[in-house]
Design a protein around this motif. Structure first.
Motif, mmCIF file in Angstrom:
data_model
loop_
_atom_site.group_PDB
_atom_site.id
_atom_site.type_symbol
_atom_site.label_atom_id
_atom_site.label_comp_id
_atom_site.label_asym_id
_atom_site.label_seq_id
_atom_site.Cartn_x
_atom_site.Cartn_y
_atom_site.Cartn_z
ATOM 1 N N ARG A 22 -84.521 35.947 -4.131
ATOM 2 C CA ARG A 22 -84.791 35.482 -2.770
ATOM 3 C C ARG A 22 -86.240 34.976 -2.644
ATOM 4 N N ALA A 58 -88.059 37.494 3.294
ATOM 5 C CA ALA A 58 -87.893 37.765 1.858
ATOM 6 C C ALA A 58 -88.886 38.809 1.375
ATOM 7 N N GLU A 68 -80.653 46.522 -0.115
ATOM 8 C CA GLU A 68 -79.532 45.817 -0.739
ATOM 9 C C GLU A 68 -78.388 46.765 -1.088
ATOM 10 N N THR A 79 -76.519 39.458 4.448
ATOM 11 C CA THR A 79 -75.730 38.262 4.129
ATOM 12 C C THR A 79 -75.825 37.232 5.245
ATOM 13 N N ASP A 82 -79.374 35.702 5.159
ATOM 14 C CA ASP A 82 -79.482 34.754 4.040
ATOM 15 C C ASP A 82 -78.763 33.447 4.378
ATOM 16 N N THR A 86 -80.650 29.786 5.089
ATOM 17 C CA THR A 86 -80.319 28.719 4.139
ATOM 18 C C THR A 86 -79.775 27.497 4.866
ATOM 19 N N VAL A 107 -76.349 32.399 -2.213
ATOM 20 C CA VAL A 107 -75.986 33.279 -1.099
ATOM 21 C C VAL A 107 -74.584 33.838 -1.310
#
Length: 425
Positions: A22, A58, A68, A79, A82, A86, A107
């Motif tokens: 990341r 990040a 995580e 998720t 991310d 993105t 991702v």
């Protein structure tokens, strides 16, 4: 993440890889903004803001890689974040022409590690549709329409395939890990069962050998008085020339040997009784301690004045009288046998619901190194082995069954002190 939503043991290194990737993605997008073409810097202010927030996010996750590994709420939150960052990055760095679309593959791969198969495929499909919308709706005049459709459908398809492949591989690895763990557990269980089997076999062999040794000792102990009885009885029956004094001596010896055999039979009966799991329970009642001690002393061949009692004549205790009497009989018999015809003292007191009783003789005592061995099976404290060395072992077995303890120590000035402590009410 396991199928039940729990962190998989040993997954922390994987989490560190994910947070590192990341950070690397955030750095790569920053480099693209610095050195990329005009199409990437088309919405530079929005790109800088988006990239700054994404980089801060990040860094925070990198400082806490265990996030995580958390269960589903945290996995879904990461998720979604991310995916959102993105898609925003793709939208402000060229939309359909943005190189950031490749990040969506990462991702989906990360989601395949965190989430089950179904949610991962659904996420990949959702990201594909979202990217198609970004490609078609953002900067429509910047890229030809046909190319936007082609890019959108192309990457949407590959995102779906990446989700299917990544989630399937993740589940396959997880199943292999579970199978390996199950195999190790099964092997450990088999090893434990084999160890227990070997231990049981060893204990059975030791028990069998102990029984064999004990039987050999008992046969020897019984054989001696039986042979003497047979010889004495034959002599009295066949020799008519024996003088009356010799006949009286022979009769007395026969009586002594008979008493010895009776004592050994009593001891063996106690051995059998002491092997019962419920031994000494359910038969307790109040008894006068003086009466029990006098009856036990009589069975051991002790009478006043050699027997001296040092406790309140009215002292009453609640115990199993039959078994407690066998304890006293064995202790008094041992004291009488080794007391060298000197007085035997009995002391007793009840404190906090427990009876503390001591039997003291005036013999030569026992070597200090042998005190702990007195209650061993087939152990003799002196030259007279009595009932094959079973007496004090029987005492310990019965006292333990009554919920108490027994101990021995040498008496200052000579002699042995046998101390018994048992519940008294």
């Amino acid at each position: 993440m396991s199928a039940d939503g729990q962190p998989v043991p040993g997954a922390l290194p994987v989490a560190r890889v994910m947070v590192t990737v990341r950070l690397a993605v955030a750095l790569s997008m920053a480099l693209l903004l610095l050195f990329g073409g005009d199409d990437i810097r088309r919405h530079l202010p929005w790109a800088v803001v988006t990239l700054s927030i994404a980089s801060g996010y990040a860094v925070v996750v990198a400082a806490n890689p265990r996030w995580e590994l958390h269960t589903w709420p945290a996995a879904w939150l990461l998720t979604v974040l991310d995916s959102t960052f993105t898609l925003l990055t793709v939208a402000v760095t060229g939309a359909a022409a943005s190189p950031g679309v490749a990040i969506l593959l990462l991702v989906v791969t990360a989601a395949a590690i965190r989430l089950p198969l179904g949610p991962t495929v659904a996420l990949a499909l959702g990201l594909g549709v979202a990217y198609l919308a970004v490609a078609l709706l953002v900067d429509p005049g910047f890229t030809p329409g046909q190319e936007r459709w082609l890019q959108g459908l192309w990457w949407a398809g590959y995102l779906l395939l990446t989700g299917l492949l990544g989630a399937s591989l993740s589940r396959l690895i997880e199943r292999e890990r579970e199978a390996g763990f199950a195999a190790r557990v099964e092997a450990l269980a088999e090893h434990t069962a084999a160890e227990e089997e070997r231990d049981l076999r060893r204990r059975l062999l030791e028990s069998y050998q102990s029984q064999q040794d004990g039987l050999a000792v008992l046969l020897h102990e019984f054989r001696t008085p039986v042979i003497s009885l047979r010889a004495l009885a034959r002599g009295l029956a066949t020799d008519a020339t024996l003088a009356p004094a010799d006949r009286a001596t022979g009769s007395r010896l026969i009586a002594e040997h008979a008493n010895h055999l009776s004592d050994m039979l009593d001891a063996l009966g106690d051995v059998a009784a002491s092997r019962r799991p419920a031994f000494g329970t359910g038969r307790s009642r109040p008894v006068g301690l003086r009466s029990v001690v006098l009856a036990s002393a009589d069975a051991a061949g002790l009478q006043p004045p050699r027997l001296r009692l040092h406790f309140d004549d009215a002292l009453t205790v609640t115990t199993d009288p039959q078994r407690f009497r066998r304890v006293l009989t064995n202790l008094l018999e041992n004291a009488a046998r080794h007391g060298e015809s000197k007085p035997v003292d009995v002391e007793a007191e009840v404190t906090a619901g427990r009876l503390l009783l001591r039997v003291l003789d005036h013999g030569s005592g026992v070597d200090a190194s042998s005190l702990a061995k007195l209650t061993g099976k087939f152990t003799a404290a002196g030259s007279n082995r009595g009932t094959a060395g079973l007496g004090l072992w029987i005492v310990e077995q019965i006292v333990q069954a009554l919920g108490g303890r027994v101990g021995f120590r040498n008496r200052p000035g000579g002699g042995l002190v046998a101390e018994v402590e048992v519940p008294a009410d």
